[in-house]
Write an enzyme that holds these catalytic residues in place. Structure first.
Site, PDB file in Angstrom:
ATOM      1  N   ASP A  54      -5.502  -7.321   5.395  1.00 48.10           N
ATOM      2  CA  ASP A  54      -6.720  -6.708   4.860  1.00 48.10           C
ATOM      3  C   ASP A  54      -7.688  -7.788   4.387  1.00 48.10           C
ATOM      4  O   ASP A  54      -8.895  -7.754   4.661  1.00 48.10           O
ATOM      5  CB  ASP A  54      -6.336  -5.775   3.710  1.00 48.10           C
ATOM      6  CG  ASP A  54      -7.424  -4.775   3.365  1.00 48.10           C
ATOM      7  OD1 ASP A  54      -8.507  -4.803   3.995  1.00 48.10           O
ATOM      8  OD2 ASP A  54      -7.203  -3.950   2.463  1.00 48.10           O
ATOM      9  N   LYS A  96       4.386 -15.399   3.152  1.00 44.79           N
ATOM     10  CA  LYS A  96       4.459 -16.136   1.884  1.00 44.79           C
ATOM     11  C   LYS A  96       5.928 -16.359   1.553  1.00 44.79           C
ATOM     12  O   LYS A  96       6.422 -15.978   0.500  1.00 44.79           O
ATOM     13  CB  LYS A  96       3.734 -15.346   0.786  1.00 44.79           C
ATOM     14  CG  LYS A  96       3.482 -16.126  -0.505  1.00 44.79           C
ATOM     15  CD  LYS A  96       2.555 -17.306  -0.333  1.00 44.79           C
ATOM     16  CE  LYS A  96       2.277 -17.958  -1.700  1.00 44.79           C
ATOM     17  NZ  LYS A  96       1.563 -19.249  -1.541  1.00 44.79           N
ATOM     18  N   ASP A 104     -11.215  -9.567   6.683  1.00 40.42           N
ATOM     19  CA  ASP A 104     -12.565  -9.550   6.122  1.00 40.42           C
ATOM     20  C   ASP A 104     -13.145 -10.960   6.086  1.00 40.42           C
ATOM     21  O   ASP A 104     -14.323 -11.173   6.389  1.00 40.42           O
ATOM     22  CB  ASP A 104     -12.560  -8.956   4.718  1.00 40.42           C
ATOM     23  CG  ASP A 104     -12.591  -7.436   4.725  1.00 40.42           C
ATOM     24  OD1 ASP A 104     -12.226  -6.844   5.753  1.00 40.42           O
ATOM     25  OD2 ASP A 104     -12.971  -6.840   3.711  1.00 40.42           O
ATOM     26  N   TYR A 116       0.808  -1.212   0.000  1.00 41.07           N
ATOM     27  CA  TYR A 116       0.000   0.000   0.000  1.00 41.07           C
ATOM     28  C   TYR A 116       0.841   1.262   0.000  1.00 41.07           C
ATOM     29  O   TYR A 116       0.379   2.327  -0.413  1.00 41.07           O
ATOM     30  CB  TYR A 116      -0.933   0.021   1.220  1.00 41.07           C
ATOM     31  CG  TYR A 116      -2.020  -1.034   1.200  1.00 41.07           C
ATOM     32  CD1 TYR A 116      -1.998  -2.096   0.303  1.00 41.07           C
ATOM     33  CD2 TYR A 116      -3.063  -0.986   2.101  1.00 41.07           C
ATOM     34  CE1 TYR A 116      -2.974  -3.052   0.302  1.00 41.07           C
ATOM     35  CE2 TYR A 116      -4.059  -1.949   2.110  1.00 41.07           C
ATOM     36  CZ  TYR A 116      -4.010  -2.979   1.202  1.00 41.07           C
ATOM     37  OH  TYR A 116      -4.988  -3.939   1.197  1.00 41.07           O
ATOM     38  N   ASP A 154      -2.093 -18.588   1.946  1.00 42.13           N
ATOM     39  CA  ASP A 154      -3.163 -19.360   1.317  1.00 42.13           C
ATOM     40  C   ASP A 154      -3.686 -20.441   2.260  1.00 42.13           C
ATOM     41  O   ASP A 154      -4.890 -20.675   2.359  1.00 42.13           O
ATOM     42  CB  ASP A 154      -2.702 -19.961  -0.016  1.00 42.13           C
ATOM     43  CG  ASP A 154      -1.282 -20.506   0.018  1.00 42.13           C
ATOM     44  OD1 ASP A 154      -0.592 -20.339   1.038  1.00 42.13           O
ATOM     45  OD2 ASP A 154      -0.844 -21.078  -1.000  1.00 42.13           O
TER      46      ASP A 154
END
Length: 357
Positions: free
Chosen positions: A243, A186, A247, A136, A219
């Protein structure tokens, strides 16, 4: 007298923040509330999503009660001409690096979850997300034609101090809960993931050996959240992964409208940390103005403001008990109502909570 900056923003942010402010004023009548504009509302009025007057208001405040930013009228605009630029600027200007998103099932709402009730009953985890670095904020960031092809570039950057300070927040929080941190990265693909895991392991060994630590690739973490969500206590993530995962986790409680957040800065006062408190549901333009938005997350965000910025655990607990009792007494908003349950509007639900207080 603590000053609270109230930034309702756009869409349903205006509606749910109004309810949360009333609740906060009830439990903390000593606070002063001053309003500012951000997002599309600020673009319409001042030509910028984060006006100077709003910045100055936040600088003289103990904390920020935030609604939401976003408006489809500004889709396709450049980054600094979009409503969402305001939240990025707030995070960067005030160094709001630690986003805490408690994911806790409110008894009575198990049937509203997307999972079977037995998977989410007594669910209680916290996502700790880094919010001032990563994709970001990394540079370079641009869209341009290169070699005749339109090309977009975002840069994923993490520095050691940024990883270490957010990991400390997660470990310290775990010490007050069930003593377990799951770090998400990751590392099989990303250099930033390899640095993240190495530094988290080193910090754990040096300073937090009493806290249990495990690691998941992002994942796999996404899969485990819907396979066995109760295995998690504190979930530590970088910006983009956090983020997305928060959610996903929010839907386990029945609705994104139930999920509050606190984004804390490095600066602290005698009572607690400066922070920004917001529901994570966004501006939801499709239901804005209809009076049906769920204010639970906004109200619980006010409780987090009491806990982390005002240092008032008693007030935070009062708000959380009032929400739980309101739900136990059958009050529901449209997104969490099931079967023959009557759905209350935003203001009506807020009135029920205020009556419990």
């Amino acid at each position: 007298m603590p000053t609270i900056a109230v930034l309702p923003g756009d869409g349903i942010g205006v509606e749910v923040t109004s309810v949360a402010e009333r609740v906060l004023a009830r439990v903390r009548p000593d606070c002063a509330f001053e309003h500012g504009v951000v997002g599309a509302a600020a673009l319409d009025r001042a030509g910028t999503p984060f006006p100077e007057a709003t910045r100055e208001l936040c600088e003289r405040s103990a904390g920020i009660l935030f609604g939401a930013v976003g408006d489809p009228r500004y889709d396709g605009k450049a980054g600094n001409e979009r409503p969402e630029y305001a939240i990025l600027q707030l995070r960067k200007h005030f160094d709001l690096f630690a986003n805490l998103r408690p994911v806790k099932m409110i008894p009575g709402l198990e049937e509203a979850s997307s999972l079977k009730p037995e998977f989410v009953r007594a669910l209680d985890l916290v996502v700790v997300r880094e919010t001032t670095s990563g994709l970001y904020f990394g540079e370079p960031k641009y869209t341009r034609v290169e070699h005749g092809v339109e090309t977009a570039v975002d840069t994923l950057v993490y520095r050691a101090p940024e990883i270490e300070r957010i990991a400390r927040i997660a470990f310290e929080l775990a010490r007050t809960r069930r003593g377990r941190v799951t770090s998400v990265d990751k590392l099989n693909v990303l250099e930033s993931g390899r640095l993240w895991r190495r530094l988290v392991i080193a910090l754990h060994a040096a300073e937090y050996p009493d806290v249990a630590l495990d690691h998941l690739l992002v994942d796999n973490a996404a899969m485990q959240l819907v396979r066995d969500p109760q295995r998690f206590d504190v979930l530590l993530t970088e910006n983009t992964f956090g983020d997305i995962l928060s959610d996903e986790a929010g839907m386990l409680t029945g609705s994104l409208g139930n999920l509050p957040s606190a984004t804390l800065g490095a600066s602290a006062n005698a009572d607690g940390r400066f922070g920004l408190y917001e529901p994570i549901s966004g501006s939801a333009p499709d239901i804005a103005g209809k009076g049906i938005a769920n204010p639970i997350a906004a109200i619980l965000s006010a409780a987090l403001l009491c806990r982390y910025t005002l240092g008032d655990e008693a007030a935070a607990a009062r708000i959380e008990r009032a929400i739980a009792t309101t739900i136990a007494n059958g009050a529901r908003t449209l997104d969490i109502a099931r079967g023959s349950e009557t759905a209350l509007g935003t203001i009506e639900f807020g009135d029920r909570v205020l009556a419990e207080l």
